[in-house]
Design a protein around this motif. Sequence first.
Motif, PDB file in Angstrom:
ATOM      1  N   TYR A  36       0.837  -1.206   0.000  1.00 56.72           N
ATOM      2  CA  TYR A  36       0.000   0.000   0.000  1.00 56.72           C
ATOM      3  C   TYR A  36       0.868   1.249   0.000  1.00 56.72           C
ATOM      4  O   TYR A  36       0.644   2.172  -0.779  1.00 56.72           O
ATOM      5  N   TRP A  37       1.893   1.309   0.853  1.00 55.23           N
ATOM      6  CA  TRP A  37       2.768   2.482   0.944  1.00 55.23           C
ATOM      7  C   TRP A  37       3.516   2.706  -0.365  1.00 55.23           C
ATOM      8  O   TRP A  37       3.662   3.830  -0.818  1.00 55.23           O
ATOM      9  N   LYS A  38       3.985   1.641  -0.984  1.00 53.61           N
ATOM     10  CA  LYS A  38       4.803   1.753  -2.185  1.00 53.61           C
ATOM     11  C   LYS A  38       3.988   2.173  -3.403  1.00 53.61           C
ATOM     12  O   LYS A  38       4.445   2.974  -4.211  1.00 53.61           O
ATOM     13  N   TYR A  39       2.773   1.659  -3.564  1.00 55.95           N
ATOM     14  CA  TYR A  39       2.050   1.855  -4.815  1.00 55.95           C
ATOM     15  C   TYR A  39       0.748   2.644  -4.717  1.00 55.95           C
ATOM     16  O   TYR A  39       0.238   3.097  -5.733  1.00 55.95           O
ATOM     17  N   PHE A  40       0.183   2.835  -3.550  1.00 58.31           N
ATOM     18  CA  PHE A  40      -1.104   3.520  -3.443  1.00 58.31           C
ATOM     19  C   PHE A  40      -1.082   4.758  -2.552  1.00 58.31           C
ATOM     20  O   PHE A  40      -1.943   5.618  -2.675  1.00 58.31           O
ATOM     21  N   TYR A  41      -0.144   4.867  -1.652  1.00 59.56           N
ATOM     22  CA  TYR A  41      -0.023   6.023  -0.775  1.00 59.56           C
ATOM     23  C   TYR A  41       0.426   7.232  -1.601  1.00 59.56           C
ATOM     24  O   TYR A  41       1.369   7.150  -2.388  1.00 59.56           O
ATOM     25  N   THR A  42      -0.253   8.371  -1.439  1.00 59.89           N
ATOM     26  CA  THR A  42       0.115   9.584  -2.154  1.00 59.89           C
ATOM     27  C   THR A  42       1.202  10.301  -1.370  1.00 59.89           C
ATOM     28  O   THR A  42       0.956  10.837  -0.305  1.00 59.89           O
ATOM     29  N   TYR A  43       2.410  10.299  -1.926  1.00 55.73           N
ATOM     30  CA  TYR A  43       3.561  10.937  -1.292  1.00 55.73           C
ATOM     31  C   TYR A  43       3.434  12.452  -1.366  1.00 55.73           C
ATOM     32  O   TYR A  43       3.698  13.154  -0.401  1.00 55.73           O
ATOM     33  N   SER A  44       3.041  12.962  -2.528  1.00 51.69           N
ATOM     34  CA  SER A  44       2.831  14.402  -2.686  1.00 51.69           C
ATOM     35  C   SER A  44       1.821  14.633  -3.787  1.00 51.69           C
ATOM     36  O   SER A  44       1.554  13.752  -4.602  1.00 51.69           O
ATOM     37  N   SER A  45       1.276  15.831  -3.808  1.00 52.90           N
ATOM     38  CA  SER A  45       0.372  16.224  -4.887  1.00 52.90           C
ATOM     39  C   SER A  45       0.547  17.710  -5.130  1.00 52.90           C
ATOM     40  O   SER A  45       0.993  18.451  -4.256  1.00 52.90           O
ATOM     41  N   GLY A  46       0.207  18.126  -6.331  1.00 50.14           N
ATOM     42  CA  GLY A  46       0.365  19.535  -6.663  1.00 50.14           C
ATOM     43  C   GLY A  46       0.019  19.805  -8.105  1.00 50.14           C
ATOM     44  O   GLY A  46      -0.565  18.966  -8.793  1.00 50.14           O
ATOM     45  N   ASN A  47       0.390  20.991  -8.559  1.00 53.28           N
ATOM     46  CA  ASN A  47       0.130  21.411  -9.931  1.00 53.28           C
ATOM     47  C   ASN A  47       1.449  21.644 -10.639  1.00 53.28           C
ATOM     48  O   ASN A  47       2.434  22.059 -10.024  1.00 53.28           O
ATOM     49  N   ARG A  48       1.442  21.396 -11.934  1.00 53.29           N
ATOM     50  CA  ARG A  48       2.593  21.699 -12.789  1.00 53.29           C
ATOM     51  C   ARG A  48       2.079  22.464 -13.998  1.00 53.29           C
ATOM     52  O   ARG A  48       1.057  22.121 -14.566  1.00 53.29           O
ATOM     53  N   TYR A  49       2.837  23.488 -14.388  1.00 52.39           N
ATOM     54  CA  TYR A  49       2.479  24.313 -15.533  1.00 52.39           C
ATOM     55  C   TYR A  49       3.595  24.226 -16.554  1.00 52.39           C
ATOM     56  O   TYR A  49       4.776  24.326 -16.209  1.00 52.39           O
ATOM     57  N   GLY A  50       3.236  24.018 -17.799  1.00 55.19           N
ATOM     58  CA  GLY A  50       4.255  23.972 -18.841  1.00 55.19           C
ATOM     59  C   GLY A  50       3.661  23.666 -20.190  1.00 55.19           C
ATOM     60  O   GLY A  50       2.442  23.584 -20.371  1.00 55.19           O
ATOM     61  N   LEU A  51       4.544  23.473 -21.144  1.00 56.55           N
ATOM     62  CA  LEU A  51       4.169  23.170 -22.521  1.00 56.55           C
ATOM     63  C   LEU A  51       4.032  21.662 -22.667  1.00 56.55           C
ATOM     64  O   LEU A  51       4.981  20.920 -22.398  1.00 56.55           O
ATOM     65  N   LEU A  52       2.850  21.205 -23.073  1.00 58.50           N
ATOM     66  CA  LEU A  52       2.620  19.778 -23.286  1.00 58.50           C
ATOM     67  C   LEU A  52       3.285  19.395 -24.601  1.00 58.50           C
ATOM     68  O   LEU A  52       2.792  19.700 -25.678  1.00 58.50           O
ATOM     69  N   GLN A  53       4.443  18.758 -24.499  1.00 59.29           N
ATOM     70  CA  GLN A  53       5.245  18.452 -25.677  1.00 59.29           C
ATOM     71  C   GLN A  53       4.834  17.139 -26.321  1.00 59.29           C
ATOM     72  O   GLN A  53       4.791  17.018 -27.535  1.00 59.29           O
ATOM     73  N   LYS A  54       4.535  16.135 -25.508  1.00 62.64           N
ATOM     74  CA  LYS A  54       4.261  14.803 -26.044  1.00 62.64           C
ATOM     75  C   LYS A  54       3.212  14.125 -25.174  1.00 62.64           C
ATOM     76  O   LYS A  54       3.254  14.217 -23.950  1.00 62.64           O
ATOM     77  N   PHE A  55       2.286  13.423 -25.820  1.00 59.90           N
ATOM     78  CA  PHE A  55       1.300  12.630 -25.096  1.00 59.90           C
ATOM     79  C   PHE A  55       0.958  11.434 -25.958  1.00 59.90           C
ATOM     80  O   PHE A  55       0.627  11.578 -27.144  1.00 59.90           O
ATOM     81  N   SER A  56       1.055  10.227 -25.407  1.00 57.06           N
ATOM     82  CA  SER A  56       0.830   9.032 -26.215  1.00 57.06           C
ATOM     83  C   SER A  56       0.170   7.929 -25.397  1.00 57.06           C
ATOM     84  O   SER A  56       0.167   7.949 -24.177  1.00 57.06           O
ATOM     85  N   HIS A  57      -0.389   6.971 -26.131  1.00 54.57           N
ATOM     86  CA  HIS A  57      -1.010   5.778 -25.567  1.00 54.57           C
ATOM     87  C   HIS A  57      -0.138   4.612 -26.001  1.00 54.57           C
ATOM     88  O   HIS A  57      -0.110   4.271 -27.183  1.00 54.57           O
ATOM     89  N   LYS A  58       0.619   4.009 -25.074  1.00 55.96           N
ATOM     90  CA  LYS A  58       1.588   3.007 -25.488  1.00 55.96           C
ATOM     91  C   LYS A  58       1.660   1.851 -24.507  1.00 55.96           C
ATOM     92  O   LYS A  58       1.186   1.946 -23.380  1.00 55.96           O
ATOM     93  N   GLY A  59       2.291   0.782 -24.960  1.00 56.18           N
ATOM     94  CA  GLY A  59       2.500  -0.395 -24.134  1.00 56.18           C
ATOM     95  C   GLY A  59       2.276  -1.664 -24.924  1.00 56.18           C
ATOM     96  O   GLY A  59       1.545  -1.667 -25.915  1.00 56.18           O
TER      97      GLY A  59
END
Length: 141
Positions: A36-59
Amino acid sequence: MQSAPARDYSRAGRAARRIFSTIFLLIILGLGIFFYWKYFYTYSSGNRYGLLQKFSHKGNLFKTYEGEMILSSVRSNNNIALASEKFFFSVADEGVANKLMNLQGKEVTVHYKEKNGALFWRGETPYLVDSVVSVEQNNPN
């Protein structure tokens, strides 16, 4: 006279089984807390502002949404980024992914949650974007 030692062995056997089952349950509980601590616990949260350079659906087996933003820290007089940092993130929600798919090349603010580790079906990074807070249109001036 043989029945008395047999009782002692059965008491010792029950005590040993009780100790082993308690240790086993503690190990399982410890592993559950760690997972739970490793994969589900939220360590931090916040906002980020910037230019969205790349977005893809992969795997290969599990398709995940992966993105890359350029976070500008120093700008010149002509609004050109001189120093920048990249922010790599994953998106688990398909609705948010569809919004981001249409915003490539634009400046956006996203809200993220940082986990302590990444699960392969949820994305490649520990940063999970859960919403697009605002979109700034590029104004050519």
